[in-house]
Every structure is written in C-alpha cells, then in structure tokens.
Design a protein around this motif. Structure first.
Motif, PDB file in Angstrom:
ATOM      1  N   VAL A 198      -6.358  -5.252 -11.284  1.00  0.00           N
ATOM      2  CA  VAL A 198      -6.287  -4.030 -10.484  1.00  0.00           C
ATOM      3  C   VAL A 198      -7.327  -3.035 -10.986  1.00  0.00           C
ATOM      4  N   HIS A 199      -8.075  -2.448 -10.049  1.00  0.00           N
ATOM      5  CA  HIS A 199      -9.107  -1.469 -10.393  1.00  0.00           C
ATOM      6  C   HIS A 199      -8.693  -0.097  -9.873  1.00  0.00           C
ATOM      7  N   SER A 200      -8.751   0.895 -10.756  1.00  0.00           N
ATOM      8  CA  SER A 200      -8.319   2.255 -10.432  1.00  0.00           C
ATOM      9  C   SER A 200      -9.430   3.250 -10.741  1.00  0.00           C
ATOM     10  N   PHE A 201      -9.485   4.314  -9.923  1.00  0.00           N
ATOM     11  CA  PHE A 201     -10.494   5.355 -10.100  1.00  0.00           C
ATOM     12  C   PHE A 201      -9.872   6.701  -9.734  1.00  0.00           C
ATOM     13  N   GLU A 202     -10.543   7.777 -10.111  1.00  0.00           N
ATOM     14  CA  GLU A 202     -10.059   9.112  -9.773  1.00  0.00           C
ATOM     15  C   GLU A 202     -10.577   9.525  -8.398  1.00  0.00           C
ATOM     16  N   PHE A 203      -9.641   9.981  -7.544  1.00  0.00           N
ATOM     17  CA  PHE A 203      -9.988  10.415  -6.192  1.00  0.00           C
ATOM     18  C   PHE A 203      -9.247  11.697  -5.853  1.00  0.00           C
ATOM     19  N   GLN A 204      -9.778  12.399  -4.859  1.00  0.00           N
ATOM     20  CA  GLN A 204      -9.089  13.551  -4.296  1.00  0.00           C
ATOM     21  C   GLN A 204      -8.044  13.055  -3.304  1.00  0.00           C
ATOM     22  N   ASP A 205      -6.815  13.546  -3.440  1.00  0.00           N
ATOM     23  CA  ASP A 205      -5.735  13.157  -2.539  1.00  0.00           C
ATOM     24  C   ASP A 205      -5.607  14.211  -1.444  1.00  0.00           C
ATOM     25  N   ASN A 206      -5.912  13.832  -0.195  1.00  0.00           N
ATOM     26  CA  ASN A 206      -5.880  14.769   0.927  1.00  0.00           C
ATOM     27  C   ASN A 206      -4.674  14.587   1.830  1.00  0.00           C
ATOM     28  N   PHE A 209       0.846  -1.191   0.000  1.00  0.00           N
ATOM     29  CA  PHE A 209       0.000   0.000   0.000  1.00  0.00           C
ATOM     30  C   PHE A 209       0.883   1.243   0.000  1.00  0.00           C
ATOM     31  N   GLY A 210       0.304   2.380  -0.430  1.00  0.00           N
ATOM     32  CA  GLY A 210       1.024   3.644  -0.452  1.00  0.00           C
ATOM     33  C   GLY A 210       0.650   4.531   0.718  1.00  0.00           C
ATOM     34  N   GLU A 211       0.928   5.847   0.595  1.00  0.00           N
ATOM     35  CA  GLU A 211       0.688   6.778   1.695  1.00  0.00           C
ATOM     36  C   GLU A 211      -0.322   7.866   1.353  1.00  0.00           C
ATOM     37  N   ARG A 212      -1.032   7.727   0.265  1.00  0.00           N
ATOM     38  CA  ARG A 212      -2.049   8.721  -0.065  1.00  0.00           C
ATOM     39  C   ARG A 212      -3.272   8.573   0.841  1.00  0.00           C
ATOM     40  N   ILE A 213      -3.972   9.684   1.054  1.00  0.00           N
ATOM     41  CA  ILE A 213      -5.245   9.681   1.770  1.00  0.00           C
ATOM     42  C   ILE A 213      -6.305  10.084   0.751  1.00  0.00           C
ATOM     43  N   LEU A 214      -7.040   9.103   0.266  1.00  0.00           N
ATOM     44  CA  LEU A 214      -7.938   9.298  -0.869  1.00  0.00           C
ATOM     45  C   LEU A 214      -9.394   9.388  -0.434  1.00  0.00           C
ATOM     46  N   SER A 267     -11.094   8.300   3.120  1.00  0.00           N
ATOM     47  CA  SER A 267      -9.773   8.296   3.767  1.00  0.00           C
ATOM     48  C   SER A 267      -9.078   6.950   3.614  1.00  0.00           C
ATOM     49  N   GLY A 268      -9.175   6.385   2.427  1.00  0.00           N
ATOM     50  CA  GLY A 268      -8.471   5.140   2.141  1.00  0.00           C
ATOM     51  C   GLY A 268      -7.106   5.413   1.548  1.00  0.00           C
ATOM     52  N   THR A 269      -6.353   4.353   1.292  1.00  0.00           N
ATOM     53  CA  THR A 269      -5.027   4.499   0.707  1.00  0.00           C
ATOM     54  C   THR A 269      -4.991   3.853  -0.667  1.00  0.00           C
ATOM     55  N   ASP A 270      -3.853   3.943  -1.331  1.00  0.00           N
ATOM     56  CA  ASP A 270      -3.719   3.399  -2.675  1.00  0.00           C
ATOM     57  C   ASP A 270      -2.819   2.169  -2.669  1.00  0.00           C
ATOM     58  N   ILE A 271      -2.875   1.409  -3.745  1.00  0.00           N
ATOM     59  CA  ILE A 271      -2.008   0.246  -3.942  1.00  0.00           C
ATOM     60  C   ILE A 271      -0.877   0.666  -4.871  1.00  0.00           C
ATOM     61  N   VAL A 272       0.368   0.461  -4.445  1.00  0.00           N
ATOM     62  CA  VAL A 272       1.508   0.913  -5.250  1.00  0.00           C
ATOM     63  C   VAL A 272       2.348  -0.249  -5.781  1.00  0.00           C
ATOM     64  N   LYS A 273       2.152  -1.448  -5.226  1.00  0.00           N
ATOM     65  CA  LYS A 273       2.853  -2.628  -5.731  1.00  0.00           C
ATOM     66  C   LYS A 273       1.853  -3.773  -5.859  1.00  0.00           C
ATOM     67  N   PHE A 274       1.908  -4.469  -7.010  1.00  0.00           N
ATOM     68  CA  PHE A 274       1.013  -5.601  -7.218  1.00  0.00           C
ATOM     69  C   PHE A 274       1.613  -6.482  -8.307  1.00  0.00           C
ATOM     70  N   GLY A 311      -6.593  21.217  -5.691  1.00  0.00           N
ATOM     71  CA  GLY A 311      -7.895  20.580  -5.821  1.00  0.00           C
ATOM     72  C   GLY A 311      -7.963  19.583  -6.954  1.00  0.00           C
ATOM     73  N   MET A 312      -6.821  19.177  -7.477  1.00  0.00           N
ATOM     74  CA  MET A 312      -6.801  18.228  -8.583  1.00  0.00           C
ATOM     75  C   MET A 312      -7.054  16.809  -8.089  1.00  0.00           C
ATOM     76  N   THR A 313      -7.563  15.976  -8.958  1.00  0.00           N
ATOM     77  CA  THR A 313      -7.753  14.563  -8.661  1.00  0.00           C
ATOM     78  C   THR A 313      -6.792  13.747  -9.504  1.00  0.00           C
ATOM     79  N   LYS A 314      -6.547  12.525  -9.059  1.00  0.00           N
ATOM     80  CA  LYS A 314      -5.622  11.658  -9.768  1.00  0.00           C
ATOM     81  C   LYS A 314      -6.119  10.228  -9.709  1.00  0.00           C
TER      82      LYS A 314
END
Length: 350
Positions: free
Chosen positions: A140-148, A107-112, A127-134, A158-161
């Motif tokens: 793998v399922h990815s979506f656009e979220f706000q990184d807080n 897992f990574g360190e983003r707060i999504l 307030s979930g995190t992201d997967i950085v290694k798999f 205010g960008m999303t990724k």
C-alpha cells in the motif's frame, strides 16, 4: 488511454454485456476505470471465482464519492428550467466496494487533491478517493493530500493528511490492484497522465512482474487495513438510481456484443435460458459448467475495457449507464481486459 494502448500494440473492441458473458480463462486482466453503475450478484460471484480460482488479474481505478458533497451540488439549470442533483459521484464507490468485498478491499469517502511522486514520476491526484480496507501482506502506498470532502474536518483548516491511494496484492491464483483516481487516464481531465503506472500495474496483473519500487518492503503491510462497515460510503437514499441504471430492475442477459454462443443467456457458469447456440463449423462450448473453477489462467493475456458515452442530457445518461466493454489484444499475444465508465464526474438527474 485508448491511444496509449493502441500505440503500445493493443487491439480494441467493445462488449456491452455483464461480467458473466466473457470466458475469463481467455483473459489476463480486468481493468475497471471510473464506473458508475451497479452489479448483478452473479457478476460479483463470478468475478470472485475468476480471480481467486481462475487467476484473472483485476485492476480498479476509482473516483471520488461523498454523499454530503453531492447533496450540496444541487443547482438550477436555466436550459431545462429545473433543479439538477448528482445521481452518483465520480464513481459508484458503494457498488465497487461490494464488488471488492470478497477480496477484503474497500474505498473510502474522502475527496483528495494533491501531487505525489513514485520513483521520480510526478503525478497529480485530482478528486480521487482513499483506500480504507486492504488485506495484510499486500503493498500500500500513501501520500499527503488535501481533503476537500464536505464531511472532512480538515477542509476549513487547510490541513493535509496522509491517505492510502494505491494497493497491490496477490489473492488466490489472481492479482488485484486498486487506485483511487482515474483522471490521470482521462485525456479530457488530466493534469498529468499516469500511463507509466498503468503499464507497471498491467505487468503485475498479467505477468506477475513486480516493480521494485511498487513492491518495496517499506510499502508492505503486515496486518489488514480495516474500516467498520457502518463507516464505509453509503448510497444516496433520496435518489431513485434505478431510473438511470442498466442493472437495477433489469434482467441479467448477454447481448449481441458478446460471443454468439451466449446470446440471450445469462452467460458462462450460469444455467442458460434456452439451448446452446453455435455457428456452422464451430464447436459448441458446454456452458452449463463453470469454465473457471478448474481452468488455470492462460499464459496469453487479454485486456477488456468499458467506455460510456459522454453527454449531459438525462435521456442519454440513462443510455450511458449501460456498460460497454472493450477488448485489447497485445501484439505479443499478451491479453488484458479493461472496463471504463463515462468521462463525467458524476451523473445528474432532473
């Protein structure tokens, strides 16, 4: 989630002992939800063997973890007249990454934060995190979220990724699923539940039933997702976590909530302290051998879960960090295993 499992025909009981204290050949899936504590090295090695060689399913629900954000959460508590600071994030991601390292997952360190949809099912990622290694070949399922997260450069603009939040794969004889948020399983915090996703995950990890949407060709990755080890989330160096941990500075030991035959020992597949024990009329299991090295995963499945107590006081927090397990047995004799943490979004210390 407990009520959902009960309503679905699962039986639940608790076990507050390490991974080495259950015979994985008797279970189908280990479900780990929002965990804050560390792991013994023996637990990591046994879980790797249980999954790769024993066919145990593994489903992990993570949470946020960001050192910069935790450092800025320090506050003065009027009741105790002292400063409080988080001991860890919503989950102990560095410890989980060590546990998942043998499978090539981290897992990574983003707060999504944000909303997403899978097969018409709407869910909120809080307030979930992201997967950085798999591993390559997985889904793998990815979506656009706000990184807080405080370290994020997107917060101020205010960008999303697009971020990866759900991964499913087969590893050796077992199956592994990771998801970066657990709030959707916690009735005290959820905006929308993700029980529908949990059911699909357990269908896969227990019975190898693959949902057509979760395992679509568009979600399959041909090459491994990779992140440099130096860029993975690190532990806080300004907090003495051993004060609150049930692992650091403690001895690996099976307690009275495990099977009688391993009471006072280090568990299955590990040299025992003392002799084998047995109840009258019950055979003794040879615990000096690795029960998972040659055993095929049983067709009957089990669920094993851990839930920690919710309490804001420091003395209870120390007790709460001791892991507790819960077994859930399906009415059709499909067996699963689940592990939970507390409903806190991070522990605080004085």
């Amino acid at each position: 989630m407990y009520n959902m499992l009960r309503d679905s025909g699962y039986f639940v009981e608790t076990l507050g002992s390490p991974f080495t204290c259950f015979d994985a050949s008797q279970y189908g899936t280990l479900l780990m939800v929002d965990l804050e504590d560390e792991y013994f090295e023996e637990e990591i090695e046994k879980l790797m063997d249980d999954v790769i060689h024993g066919g145990l399913g593994l489903a992990v629900f993570g949470e946020w973890y960001n050192v910069n954000s935790m450092s800025k959460m320090r506050f003065f508590d009027d009741n105790t007249r002292s400063w409080w600071t988080p001991v860890t994030g919503g989950a102990n991601i560095p410890a989980l990454n060590e546990l998942l390292a043998p499978f090539g997952i981290a897992f990574g360190e983003r707060i999504l934060n944000g909303d997403f949809s899978i097969d018409g099912e709407q869910s909120h990622y809080a307030s979930g995190t992201d997967i950085v290694k798999f591993p390559g070949g997985g889904y793998v399922h990815s979506f656009e979220f706000q990184d807080n997260s405080e370290s994020s450069t997107t917060r101020s603009s205010g960008m999303t990724k697009e971020s990866s939040i759900l991964g499913l794969t087969e590893i050796g004889a077992g199956r592994v699923v990771v998801y970066g948020d657990s709030n959707c399983l916690d009735s005290s915090h959820m905006v929308t539940n993700c029980y529908w996703l949990l059911r699909k995950i357990l269908d896969f990890t227990c019975s190898n039933i693959k949902d057509s949407v979760l395992f679509s060709d568009s979600a399959r990755i041909s090459f491994p997702m990779h992140e440099e080890e130096s860029r993975l989330p690190s532990r806080r160096t300004d907090v003495n976590f051993s004060v609150y941990s049930g692992v650091l500075g403690r001895e690996l030991m099976c307690h009275h909530d495990s099977r009688f035959e391993v009471w006072g020992t280090k568990g299955y597949g590990i040299q025992l302290m003392g002799r084998n024990r047995r109840l009258p009329g019950y055979p003794t299991t040879g615990l000096d051998i690795d029960l998972n090295s040659t055993t095929k995963a049983s067709e009957s499945k089990k669920i094993h879960a851990t839930k920690l107590k919710k309490n804001s006081s420091v003395t209870i927090i120390q007790e709460a960090l001791a892991r507790v397990w819960t077994f859930c047995v399906h009415s059709t004799m499909r067996r699963l295993i689940c592990q939970f943490s507390s409903q806190h979004n991070g522990w605080f210390q004085l």
